[in-house]
Design a protein around this motif. Structure first.
Motif, PDB file in Angstrom:
ATOM      1  N   ARG A 123       0.828  -1.212   0.000  1.00  0.00           N
ATOM      2  CA  ARG A 123       0.000   0.000   0.000  1.00  0.00           C
ATOM      3  C   ARG A 123       0.860   1.259   0.000  1.00  0.00           C
ATOM      4  O   ARG A 123       1.859   1.344   0.717  1.00  0.00           O
ATOM      5  CB  ARG A 123      -0.929  -0.010   1.216  1.00  0.00           C
ATOM      6  CG  ARG A 123      -2.007   1.058   1.169  1.00  0.00           C
ATOM      7  CD  ARG A 123      -3.118   0.768   2.147  1.00  0.00           C
ATOM      8  NE  ARG A 123      -4.119   1.812   2.128  1.00  0.00           N
ATOM      9  CZ  ARG A 123      -5.291   1.738   2.751  1.00  0.00           C
ATOM     10  NH1 ARG A 123      -5.599   0.636   3.428  1.00  0.00           N
ATOM     11  NH2 ARG A 123      -6.150   2.729   2.686  1.00  0.00           N
ATOM     12  N   VAL A 124       0.454   2.245  -0.836  1.00  0.00           N
ATOM     13  CA  VAL A 124       1.107   3.548  -0.869  1.00  0.00           C
ATOM     14  C   VAL A 124       0.076   4.615  -0.526  1.00  0.00           C
ATOM     15  O   VAL A 124      -1.127   4.355  -0.516  1.00  0.00           O
ATOM     16  CB  VAL A 124       1.731   3.838  -2.261  1.00  0.00           C
ATOM     17  CG1 VAL A 124       2.846   2.861  -2.567  1.00  0.00           C
ATOM     18  CG2 VAL A 124       0.664   3.800  -3.363  1.00  0.00           C
ATOM     19  N   THR A 125       0.530   5.799  -0.238  1.00  0.00           N
ATOM     20  CA  THR A 125      -0.382   6.883   0.116  1.00  0.00           C
ATOM     21  C   THR A 125      -1.109   7.381  -1.130  1.00  0.00           C
ATOM     22  O   THR A 125      -0.587   7.277  -2.249  1.00  0.00           O
ATOM     23  CB  THR A 125       0.370   8.056   0.747  1.00  0.00           C
ATOM     24  OG1 THR A 125       1.219   8.640  -0.257  1.00  0.00           O
ATOM     25  CG2 THR A 125       1.218   7.602   1.929  1.00  0.00           C
ATOM     26  N   PRO A 126      -2.303   7.963  -0.970  1.00  0.00           N
ATOM     27  CA  PRO A 126      -2.975   8.564  -2.125  1.00  0.00           C
ATOM     28  C   PRO A 126      -2.118   9.634  -2.804  1.00  0.00           C
ATOM     29  O   PRO A 126      -2.185   9.811  -4.021  1.00  0.00           O
ATOM     30  CB  PRO A 126      -4.244   9.156  -1.511  1.00  0.00           C
ATOM     31  CG  PRO A 126      -4.516   8.299  -0.310  1.00  0.00           C
ATOM     32  CD  PRO A 126      -3.154   7.974   0.235  1.00  0.00           C
ATOM     33  N   ALA A 127      -1.306  10.338  -2.016  1.00  0.00           N
ATOM     34  CA  ALA A 127      -0.450  11.388  -2.575  1.00  0.00           C
ATOM     35  C   ALA A 127       0.629  10.831  -3.495  1.00  0.00           C
ATOM     36  O   ALA A 127       1.268  11.587  -4.241  1.00  0.00           O
ATOM     37  CB  ALA A 127       0.199  12.186  -1.445  1.00  0.00           C
ATOM     38  N   ALA A 128       0.823   9.507  -3.482  1.00  0.00           N
ATOM     39  CA  ALA A 128       1.828   8.889  -4.350  1.00  0.00           C
ATOM     40  C   ALA A 128       1.523   9.120  -5.824  1.00  0.00           C
ATOM     41  O   ALA A 128       2.423   9.049  -6.663  1.00  0.00           O
ATOM     42  CB  ALA A 128       1.912   7.388  -4.064  1.00  0.00           C
ATOM     43  N   VAL A 129       0.254   9.420  -6.156  1.00  0.00           N
ATOM     44  CA  VAL A 129      -0.088   9.655  -7.562  1.00  0.00           C
ATOM     45  C   VAL A 129       0.666  10.872  -8.098  1.00  0.00           C
ATOM     46  O   VAL A 129       1.077  10.901  -9.262  1.00  0.00           O
ATOM     47  CB  VAL A 129      -1.614   9.807  -7.754  1.00  0.00           C
ATOM     48  CG1 VAL A 129      -2.133  11.128  -7.185  1.00  0.00           C
ATOM     49  CG2 VAL A 129      -1.975   9.679  -9.230  1.00  0.00           C
ATOM     50  N   ARG A 130       0.870  11.873  -7.239  1.00  0.00           N
ATOM     51  CA  ARG A 130       1.619  13.052  -7.677  1.00  0.00           C
ATOM     52  C   ARG A 130       3.069  12.689  -7.998  1.00  0.00           C
ATOM     53  O   ARG A 130       3.612  13.099  -9.027  1.00  0.00           O
ATOM     54  CB  ARG A 130       1.594  14.134  -6.595  1.00  0.00           C
ATOM     55  CG  ARG A 130       0.292  14.869  -6.450  1.00  0.00           C
ATOM     56  CD  ARG A 130       0.485  16.165  -5.700  1.00  0.00           C
ATOM     57  NE  ARG A 130      -0.755  16.907  -5.565  1.00  0.00           N
ATOM     58  CZ  ARG A 130      -0.811  18.217  -5.357  1.00  0.00           C
ATOM     59  NH1 ARG A 130       0.311  18.913  -5.251  1.00  0.00           N
ATOM     60  NH2 ARG A 130      -1.970  18.832  -5.239  1.00  0.00           N
ATOM     61  N   LYS A 131       3.694  11.935  -7.088  1.00  0.00           N
ATOM     62  CA  LYS A 131       5.092  11.577  -7.317  1.00  0.00           C
ATOM     63  C   LYS A 131       5.226  10.696  -8.546  1.00  0.00           C
ATOM     64  O   LYS A 131       6.170  10.846  -9.332  1.00  0.00           O
ATOM     65  CB  LYS A 131       5.687  10.879  -6.098  1.00  0.00           C
ATOM     66  CG  LYS A 131       7.167  10.558  -6.283  1.00  0.00           C
ATOM     67  CD  LYS A 131       7.881  10.162  -5.016  1.00  0.00           C
ATOM     68  CE  LYS A 131       9.374   9.987  -5.299  1.00  0.00           C
ATOM     69  NZ  LYS A 131      10.130   9.593  -4.099  1.00  0.00           N
ATOM     70  N   LEU A 132       4.283   9.778  -8.724  1.00  0.00           N
ATOM     71  CA  LEU A 132       4.341   8.900  -9.890  1.00  0.00           C
ATOM     72  C   LEU A 132       4.311   9.716 -11.185  1.00  0.00           C
ATOM     73  O   LEU A 132       5.128   9.493 -12.093  1.00  0.00           O
ATOM     74  CB  LEU A 132       3.174   7.917  -9.847  1.00  0.00           C
ATOM     75  CG  LEU A 132       3.146   6.836 -10.940  1.00  0.00           C
ATOM     76  CD1 LEU A 132       2.445   5.584 -10.425  1.00  0.00           C
ATOM     77  CD2 LEU A 132       2.436   7.313 -12.216  1.00  0.00           C
ATOM     78  N   LEU A 133       3.389  10.666 -11.279  1.00  0.00           N
ATOM     79  CA  LEU A 133       3.276  11.467 -12.488  1.00  0.00           C
ATOM     80  C   LEU A 133       4.454  12.426 -12.641  1.00  0.00           C
ATOM     81  O   LEU A 133       5.008  12.591 -13.736  1.00  0.00           O
ATOM     82  CB  LEU A 133       1.950  12.223 -12.498  1.00  0.00           C
ATOM     83  CG  LEU A 133       0.691  11.346 -12.626  1.00  0.00           C
ATOM     84  CD1 LEU A 133      -0.566  12.181 -12.436  1.00  0.00           C
ATOM     85  CD2 LEU A 133       0.648  10.633 -13.969  1.00  0.00           C
ATOM     86  N   ASP A 134       4.837  13.076 -11.537  1.00  0.00           N
ATOM     87  CA  ASP A 134       5.947  14.031 -11.602  1.00  0.00           C
ATOM     88  C   ASP A 134       7.263  13.343 -11.999  1.00  0.00           C
ATOM     89  O   ASP A 134       8.019  13.854 -12.829  1.00  0.00           O
ATOM     90  CB  ASP A 134       6.127  14.736 -10.255  1.00  0.00           C
ATOM     91  CG  ASP A 134       4.980  15.687  -9.935  1.00  0.00           C
ATOM     92  OD1 ASP A 134       4.185  15.987 -10.847  1.00  0.00           O
ATOM     93  OD2 ASP A 134       4.877  16.129  -8.775  1.00  0.00           O
TER      94      ASP A 134
END
Length: 386
Positions: free
Chosen positions: A270-281
């Motif tokens: 499990r990762v944090t919901p905020a991980a979507v930002r890091k993934l895209l960035d």
């Protein structure tokens, strides 16, 4: 004996007046809402007005909207003809995500739709598969996976666009009035094709009245205690292709996120919901080639390639490239997971209702390992603490 007939006639007349009054009332309320909030999207407007997107669109039938045929195969045949539109913008969305891709859809080669002689089993499989193929859209710039049985209503929409030009689109909805898929014409050459398509598929009855079906309550998740976890984990480890995962869920009767909770050790983290930002960035910064899958019960749309510009806007985190946009309502995200299946790593994000919003993969060549740069990037995503 005449009195009951008179009463029935009066009641019938009142019902007709009432039905005709309902549509203008909705149209007027929508017009007022647009005046107050000009940037409000139609899907969000429908929620505010206690309506559906399809019903709001239908208030303009006879003006900017034409009802198209909705027989069993109509949607598939309309999409097949839409392959001739040339460059289009294809848009698919769910409650908390939108994917938009501008490009030209790929057509199937004639031999790809040809029967396999002498093999009844393969022919049966082919016929079933072809029910959800509209002559193309597999790979390429406009990459779609259809479930046509869930498509119900189709409209052609011609109206002033936000840039001042005329916008021409095909818009499809399910039986609940929820948007399934939309296609916008993006070339001058496509205008004549669009006009001919609309003329050929125009419904005999141009009415704003739709039979919207209520959405059934979501089925309760099977208790974990009722799942043979040992067998489930063994079956997971025996997967040889990531596409077998859907069959695994059906076989054990588990939801997608439940499956991730019960996954074998090391197969789902499990990762944090905020991980979507890091993934895209990070994907933009490192120029990683990624795949983004986003859809609903009617269609899944896929983007494959590199992204460049990412940005936050209110509740949304976005990719804003010239021919690819991705909009994710990150405030609605509840969880994210790094998932490993059959040697392939994906990252999936779920909303607060446990619905899958979007999933990401690294682009890889057929029969070759996934890029190590993708694996390394996913390993760097922030883990959830609970």
């Amino acid at each position: 004996m005449k009195q009951p007939k008179i009463i029935l006639a009066i009641l019938g007349a009142l019902a007709i007046v009432s039905s005709h009054a309902a549509a203008p009332a909705l149209a007027d309320r929508w017009a007022s809402l647009r005046a107050e909030q000009p940037k409000l999207q139609i899907r969000d407007a429908a929620r505010v007005l206690g309506s559906t997107e399809a019903e709001l669109l239908a208030t303009n039938v006879g003006k900017t909207v034409t009802v198209l045929q909705n027989q069993e195969d109509s949607a598939r045949e309309i999409m097949r003809r839409a392959l001739d539109l040339g460059e289009v913008l294809a848009l698919t969305r769910n409650e908390n995500g939108v994917i938009e891709r501008t490009g030209v859809a790929t057509k199937l080669k004639p031999q790809d739709e040809t029967a396999t002689p002498g093999d009844p089993e393969k022919e049966a499989e082919r016929k079933q598969r072809m029910k959800n193929i509209a002559g193309g859209y597999l790979g390429g710039e406009i990459d779609l996976r259809f479930t046509f049985k869930n498509w119900k209503y189709a409209f052609a929409v011609v109206q002033p666009g936000r840039d001042g030009t005329t916008s021409r689109s095909l818009q499809f909805f399910d039986s609940h009035g929820m948007a399934a898929h939309k296609i916008y014409v993006k070339s001058e050459a496509g205008v004549a094709v669009f006009d001919k398509l609309v003329a050929d598929f125009r419904a005999p009855q141009q009415t704003a009245e739709l039979k919207i079906e209520p959405i059934a309550p979501k089925a309760a998740e099977k208790p974990d205690s009722k799942v043979d976890v040992k067998e489930f984990q063994m079956a997971w480890n025996e997967l040889t292709d990531v596409h077998q995962f859907a069959r695994l869920l059906t076989e054990f009767g588990v939801s997608r996120e439940q499956a991730l909770r019960l996954a074998p050790a090391g197969m789902a983290e499990r990762v944090t919901p905020a991980a979507v930002r890091k993934l895209l960035d990070e994907s933009a910064k490192q120029q990683l080639s990624i795949m983004a899958f986003l859809g609903n019960e009617s269609v899944i749309q896929i983007f494959s390639g590199k992204i460049t510009k990412t940005a936050a806007a209110g509740d949304w985190y976005n990719v804003l490239d010239p021919k690819f946009n991705l909009h994710l309502r990150e405030t609605a995200f509840n969880s994210g997971w790094i998932v490993k299946r059959a040697g392939v790593t994906s990252v999936e994000f779920f909303d607060k209702d446990g619905e899958l919003v979007v999933s990401f993969f690294g682009v890889r060549e057929r029969a070759k390992p996934q890029p190590q740069s993708w694996v390394d990037m996913t390993a760097s995503l922030p883990r959830a603490t609970s």
